[in-house]
Design a protein around this motif. Structure first.
Motif, PDB file in Angstrom:
ATOM      1  N   UNK A  86     -61.655  42.223   6.493  1.00 34.15           N
ATOM      2  CA  UNK A  86     -62.783  41.294   6.330  1.00 34.15           C
ATOM      3  C   UNK A  86     -62.504  40.400   5.134  1.00 34.15           C
ATOM      4  N   UNK A  87     -62.431  39.095   5.391  1.00 36.58           N
ATOM      5  CA  UNK A  87     -62.214  38.120   4.315  1.00 36.58           C
ATOM      6  C   UNK A  87     -63.131  36.943   4.584  1.00 36.58           C
ATOM      7  N   UNK A  88     -63.935  36.575   3.608  1.00 36.27           N
ATOM      8  CA  UNK A  88     -64.862  35.463   3.802  1.00 36.27           C
ATOM      9  C   UNK A  88     -64.176  34.134   3.510  1.00 36.27           C
ATOM     10  N   UNK A  89     -64.520  33.131   4.283  1.00 34.67           N
ATOM     11  CA  UNK A  89     -64.141  31.734   4.053  1.00 34.67           C
ATOM     12  C   UNK A  89     -62.636  31.568   3.788  1.00 34.67           C
ATOM     13  N   UNK A  90     -61.873  31.764   4.839  1.00 33.35           N
ATOM     14  CA  UNK A  90     -60.405  31.687   4.714  1.00 33.35           C
ATOM     15  C   UNK A  90     -59.959  30.281   4.329  1.00 33.35           C
ATOM     16  N   UNK A  91     -59.008  30.220   3.408  1.00 33.67           N
ATOM     17  CA  UNK A  91     -58.387  28.936   3.072  1.00 33.67           C
ATOM     18  C   UNK A  91     -57.268  28.636   4.055  1.00 33.67           C
ATOM     19  N   UNK A  92     -56.755  27.405   3.980  1.00 34.23           N
ATOM     20  CA  UNK A  92     -55.687  27.031   4.912  1.00 34.23           C
ATOM     21  C   UNK A  92     -54.449  27.899   4.731  1.00 34.23           C
ATOM     22  N   UNK A  93     -54.131  28.267   3.490  1.00 39.76           N
ATOM     23  CA  UNK A  93     -52.940  29.103   3.291  1.00 39.76           C
ATOM     24  C   UNK A  93     -53.095  30.454   3.995  1.00 39.76           C
ATOM     25  N   UNK A  94     -54.326  30.998   3.942  1.00 42.85           N
ATOM     26  CA  UNK A  94     -54.558  32.286   4.614  1.00 42.85           C
ATOM     27  C   UNK A  94     -54.471  32.115   6.134  1.00 42.85           C
ATOM     28  N   UNK A  95     -55.001  31.006   6.631  1.00 42.26           N
ATOM     29  CA  UNK A  95     -54.913  30.761   8.080  1.00 42.26           C
ATOM     30  C   UNK A  95     -53.462  30.531   8.507  1.00 42.26           C
TER      31      UNK A  95
ATOM     32  N   UNK B 125     -64.207  24.478  13.743  1.00 39.80           N
ATOM     33  CA  UNK B 125     -63.359  25.639  13.423  1.00 39.80           C
ATOM     34  C   UNK B 125     -62.174  25.724  14.373  1.00 39.80           C
ATOM     35  N   UNK B 126     -62.448  25.484  15.645  1.00 41.78           N
ATOM     36  CA  UNK B 126     -61.379  25.534  16.644  1.00 41.78           C
ATOM     37  C   UNK B 126     -60.358  24.426  16.389  1.00 41.78           C
ATOM     38  N   UNK B 127     -60.863  23.253  16.042  1.00 42.49           N
ATOM     39  CA  UNK B 127     -59.976  22.103  15.759  1.00 42.49           C
ATOM     40  C   UNK B 127     -59.093  22.409  14.550  1.00 42.49           C
ATOM     41  N   UNK B 128     -59.689  23.061  13.560  1.00 44.29           N
ATOM     42  CA  UNK B 128     -58.932  23.384  12.343  1.00 44.29           C
ATOM     43  C   UNK B 128     -57.752  24.299  12.681  1.00 44.29           C
ATOM     44  N   UNK B 129     -58.023  25.332  13.465  1.00 48.85           N
ATOM     45  CA  UNK B 129     -56.966  26.276  13.820  1.00 48.85           C
ATOM     46  C   UNK B 129     -55.976  25.638  14.801  1.00 48.85           C
ATOM     47  N   UNK B 130     -56.481  24.799  15.701  1.00 50.87           N
ATOM     48  CA  UNK B 130     -55.618  24.054  16.635  1.00 50.87           C
ATOM     49  C   UNK B 130     -54.580  23.243  15.845  1.00 50.87           C
TER      50      UNK B 130
ATOM     51  N   UNK C 112     -47.284  33.202  32.567  1.00 48.68           N
ATOM     52  CA  UNK C 112     -47.709  34.601  32.744  1.00 48.68           C
ATOM     53  C   UNK C 112     -46.901  35.249  33.860  1.00 48.68           C
ATOM     54  N   UNK C 113     -46.758  34.533  34.977  1.00 46.07           N
ATOM     55  CA  UNK C 113     -46.023  35.110  36.111  1.00 46.07           C
ATOM     56  C   UNK C 113     -44.591  35.449  35.726  1.00 46.07           C
ATOM     57  N   UNK C 114     -43.994  34.620  34.861  1.00 47.39           N
ATOM     58  CA  UNK C 114     -42.606  34.871  34.443  1.00 47.39           C
ATOM     59  C   UNK C 114     -42.543  35.815  33.246  1.00 47.39           C
ATOM     60  N   UNK C 115     -43.681  36.252  32.778  1.00 42.45           N
ATOM     61  CA  UNK C 115     -43.776  37.101  31.574  1.00 42.45           C
ATOM     62  C   UNK C 115     -43.025  36.473  30.402  1.00 42.45           C
ATOM     63  N   UNK C 116     -43.250  35.172  30.225  1.00 42.81           N
ATOM     64  CA  UNK C 116     -42.551  34.426  29.167  1.00 42.81           C
ATOM     65  C   UNK C 116     -43.398  34.258  27.912  1.00 42.81           C
ATOM     66  N   UNK C 117     -44.663  34.633  27.993  1.00 51.23           N
ATOM     67  CA  UNK C 117     -45.564  34.381  26.869  1.00 51.23           C
ATOM     68  C   UNK C 117     -45.467  35.521  25.855  1.00 51.23           C
ATOM     69  N   UNK C 118     -45.303  35.156  24.583  1.00 54.91           N
ATOM     70  CA  UNK C 118     -45.240  36.175  23.529  1.00 54.91           C
ATOM     71  C   UNK C 118     -46.566  36.354  22.821  1.00 54.91           C
ATOM     72  N   UNK C 119     -47.390  35.320  22.795  1.00 54.56           N
ATOM     73  CA  UNK C 119     -48.658  35.413  22.052  1.00 54.56           C
ATOM     74  C   UNK C 119     -49.665  34.455  22.662  1.00 54.56           C
ATOM     75  N   UNK C 120     -50.935  34.800  22.500  1.00 52.25           N
ATOM     76  CA  UNK C 120     -52.011  33.940  22.990  1.00 52.25           C
ATOM     77  C   UNK C 120     -53.083  33.840  21.908  1.00 52.25           C
ATOM     78  N   UNK C 121     -53.376  32.610  21.512  1.00 47.00           N
ATOM     79  CA  UNK C 121     -54.509  32.359  20.621  1.00 47.00           C
ATOM     80  C   UNK C 121     -55.651  31.891  21.516  1.00 47.00           C
ATOM     81  N   UNK C 122     -56.728  32.650  21.525  1.00 46.37           N
ATOM     82  CA  UNK C 122     -57.843  32.342  22.423  1.00 46.37           C
ATOM     83  C   UNK C 122     -59.121  32.165  21.613  1.00 46.37           C
ATOM     84  N   UNK C 123     -59.723  31.011  21.770  1.00 51.07           N
ATOM     85  CA  UNK C 123     -61.022  30.784  21.141  1.00 51.07           C
ATOM     86  C   UNK C 123     -62.110  31.054  22.165  1.00 51.07           C
TER      87      UNK C 123
END
Ligand SMILES: NC(=O)c1ccc[n+]([C@@H]2O[C@H](COP(=O)([O-])OP(=O)(O)OC[C@H]3O[C@@H](n4cnc5c(N)ncnc54)[C@H](OP(=O)(O)O)[C@@H]3O)[C@@H](O)[C@H]2O)c1
Length: 256
Positions: free
Chosen positions: A15-24, A63-68, A197-208
């Protein structure tokens, strides 16, 4: 208040409040840049719609735009399929001066590469995507692409065949990795995600998860690519959960 406007708190693993860009950036950046990673970033409403009024942007929030934007910042290449380029009105892939300065200080190319995925090559060579690109874009296509469109795009982009009738995900990865573009970030859309997904090529998914009920007939974040056989479940590990005013920013990695 964080430097880019939207307050984002971490709920898991710490739990960390108000993450800065470096933390993100630490949360979204690769652990090891020398290990290839293909990540996709998507947004969906709580009831599973990938669009509102036909576009994903309508589901978003600051928030989504920031992480995008931060995910682009840490990427070597941003991969987007042609349907999303057309429907979301993509222009040139150009990060702002702050992100560019961060990248140069980190020893990265000033701008990420932009790779477009298309079978039909229905892409306008005169559009801003190509005409004002800071880096010559890549167009990943297939052997069956129309020769005249291919010739026209070759004036403004590196056009590379990655399959006989469509872009095969393993070839996409091989082509990008061979160019030193190991940190691959895919912004969609659902048809391309289906292929990955079908080729199992994805290593990570960021989902908002956008705190809205959309109802209607919006697409899911993934479409099947055709007559593929039913898949086994692809298990994911949860890396982090962030919250911004009820919007959840989730990050999963494929369990290998
Ligand atoms: N919620 C989200 O996060 C999110 C993200 C992105 C997009 N969207 C939404 O998704 C909708 C678009 O859906 P879509 O399924 O059309 O998106 P898409 O996957 O971006 O585009 C499909 C097109 O991309 C090309 N393509 C995809 N996979 C390919 C492959 N393996 N080989 C060769 N070409 C390939 C083809 O282009 P050609 O037709 O040129 O051959 C295909 O027609 C829009 O409403 C958009 O707003 C939502």
């Amino acid at each position: 208040m964080s430097e880019r406007g939207a307050v984002i708190d971490a709920l898991f693993p710490d739990r960390v409040a108000d993450l800065g860009d470096d933390e993100l950036l630490a949360l979204y950046g690769p652990v090891d840049r020398s290990v290839p990673r293909l990540r996709a970033n998507f947004i969906a409403s709580v009831d599973g719609s990938a669009t509102a009024a036909g576009l994903s942007g309508e589901l978003g929030a600051p928030a989504d735009k920031r992480v995008f934007d931060l995910q682009r910042q840490v990427a070597d290449v941003v991969v987007v399929a042609a349907g999303t380029v057309r429907s979301e009105g993509y222009g040139a892939m150009r990060l702002g001066p702050e992100a560019e300065a961060w990248r140069v200080a980190a020893g990265l190319a000033a701008q990420p590469a932009f790779a477009l995925v298309s079978r039909s090559l229905d892409l306008d060579p005169a559009s801003d995507v190509f005409a004002v690109a800071p880096v010559r874009p890549l167009v990943l296509t297939s052997d069956s692409a129309p020769a005249d469109r291919r010739a026209a795009l070759e004036d403004v982009a590196d056009v590379i065949s990655c399959g006989a009738t469509g872009v095969e995900p393993s070839r996409l990865v091989d082509v990008l990795v061979a160019r030193g573009l190991l940190q691959m970030h895919c912004e969609g859309g659902p048809s391309l995600l289906g292929s990955l997904i079908e080729a199992d090529a994805l290593d990570a998914l960021a989902l908002t998860v956008s705190p809205n009920l959309e109802g209607g007939q919006g697409t899911r974040i993934t479409h099947p690519s055709g007559d593929a056989a039913p898949l086994d479940l692809r298990a994911l590990a949860l890396d982090h959960v962030l919250n911004s005013d009820g919007m959840l920013l989730l990050h999963y990695s494929r369990r290998r």
